[in-house]
Structures are given as structure tokens and as C-alpha cells.
Design a protein around this motif. Structure first.
Motif, PDB file in Angstrom:
ATOM      1  N   ILE A  27     -21.315 -40.071 -12.049  1.00  0.00           N
ATOM      2  CA  ILE A  27     -20.379 -40.649 -13.013  1.00  0.00           C
ATOM      3  C   ILE A  27     -19.059 -39.898 -12.898  1.00  0.00           C
ATOM      4  O   ILE A  27     -19.029 -38.669 -12.979  1.00  0.00           O
ATOM      5  CB  ILE A  27     -20.929 -40.546 -14.450  1.00  0.00           C
ATOM      6  N   THR A  28     -17.986 -40.640 -12.721  1.00  0.00           N
ATOM      7  CA  THR A  28     -16.673 -40.005 -12.603  1.00  0.00           C
ATOM      8  C   THR A  28     -16.106 -39.715 -13.992  1.00  0.00           C
ATOM      9  O   THR A  28     -16.584 -40.243 -15.001  1.00  0.00           O
ATOM     10  CB  THR A  28     -15.693 -40.898 -11.831  1.00  0.00           C
ATOM     11  N   LYS A  29     -15.077 -38.913 -14.021  1.00  0.00           N
ATOM     12  CA  LYS A  29     -14.447 -38.575 -15.297  1.00  0.00           C
ATOM     13  C   LYS A  29     -13.826 -39.809 -15.949  1.00  0.00           C
ATOM     14  O   LYS A  29     -13.884 -39.963 -17.166  1.00  0.00           O
ATOM     15  CB  LYS A  29     -13.399 -37.492 -15.092  1.00  0.00           C
ATOM     16  N   ASN A  30     -13.248 -40.689 -15.152  1.00  0.00           N
ATOM     17  CA  ASN A  30     -12.663 -41.917 -15.710  1.00  0.00           C
ATOM     18  C   ASN A  30     -13.731 -42.803 -16.338  1.00  0.00           C
ATOM     19  O   ASN A  30     -13.515 -43.394 -17.400  1.00  0.00           O
ATOM     20  CB  ASN A  30     -11.921 -42.702 -14.627  1.00  0.00           C
ATOM     21  N   GLN A  31     -14.900 -42.900 -15.690  1.00  0.00           N
ATOM     22  CA  GLN A  31     -15.987 -43.703 -16.253  1.00  0.00           C
ATOM     23  C   GLN A  31     -16.477 -43.094 -17.565  1.00  0.00           C
ATOM     24  O   GLN A  31     -16.787 -43.819 -18.509  1.00  0.00           O
ATOM     25  CB  GLN A  31     -17.138 -43.792 -15.263  1.00  0.00           C
ATOM     26  N   ALA A  32     -16.531 -41.782 -17.638  1.00  0.00           N
ATOM     27  CA  ALA A  32     -16.956 -41.123 -18.870  1.00  0.00           C
ATOM     28  C   ALA A  32     -15.958 -41.371 -19.998  1.00  0.00           C
ATOM     29  O   ALA A  32     -16.340 -41.632 -21.147  1.00  0.00           O
ATOM     30  CB  ALA A  32     -17.116 -39.621 -18.634  1.00  0.00           C
ATOM     31  N   GLU A  33     -14.668 -41.336 -19.681  1.00  0.00           N
ATOM     32  CA  GLU A  33     -13.650 -41.607 -20.697  1.00  0.00           C
ATOM     33  C   GLU A  33     -13.732 -43.048 -21.187  1.00  0.00           C
ATOM     34  O   GLU A  33     -13.592 -43.312 -22.387  1.00  0.00           O
ATOM     35  CB  GLU A  33     -12.266 -41.320 -20.129  1.00  0.00           C
ATOM     36  N   LEU A  34     -13.962 -43.990 -20.274  1.00  0.00           N
ATOM     37  CA  LEU A  34     -14.123 -45.389 -20.673  1.00  0.00           C
ATOM     38  C   LEU A  34     -15.346 -45.583 -21.566  1.00  0.00           C
ATOM     39  O   LEU A  34     -15.318 -46.333 -22.534  1.00  0.00           O
ATOM     40  CB  LEU A  34     -14.240 -46.287 -19.447  1.00  0.00           C
TER      41      LEU A  34
END
Length: 71
Positions: A27-34
Motif C-alpha cells: 500500500i502506497t502512502k497516497n493510497q493510505a491517505e485516500l
């Protein structure tokens, strides 16, 4: 040599790819933020729905004579 070229040489294949939260979690950081943004929005929608249901049951229902169903 520019900073971007140095970074590209240092990172190699990983250059330009998004950073993961942890190496073993895909899981990327952008996916976690979303995910956090969507779940926060969903929680607020749920809270709003609960308030509407409470107002309906507490005030609107008895106004139409449904008080005996609640008792």
C-alpha cells in the motif's frame, strides 16, 4: 550533476515509484491517505444519518401518533 540525476542513479528501478507505508505492505502512502479521507467522510455521513434517524424517531414519529409503537 543535478540532484534529480543523483537521485535517479541512487534509486535505480525504484525511481519515480510511489513510496510504500512499510516494505512488506503493498500500500502506497497516497493510497493510505485516500483511505483515511474516504473513511472519515463515510463516518460523517453515518453520523448525519444517525441524527436524522433519531430526530425522525424522537420527534416526527410521535407527532403522527406513533407514540404507542415506541412504548
Amino acid at each position: 550533476m543535478g540532484e534529480a540525476k543523483r537521485r535517479k542513479e541512487t534509486l535505480g528501478e525504484k525511481y519515480g515509484q510511489q513510496e510504500r507505508i512499510m516494505p512488506w505492505i503493498p500500500i502506497t502512502k497516497n493510497q493510505a491517505e485516500l483511505f483515511v479521507a474516504w473513511t472519515t467522510r463515510g463516518a460523517w455521513v453515518g453520523i448525519g444519518g444517525m441524527v436524522v434517524a433519531w430526530v425522525t424517531i424522537r420527534f416526527i414519529g410521535p407527532a403522527f401518533g406513533w407514540w404507542h409503537v415506541v412504548d
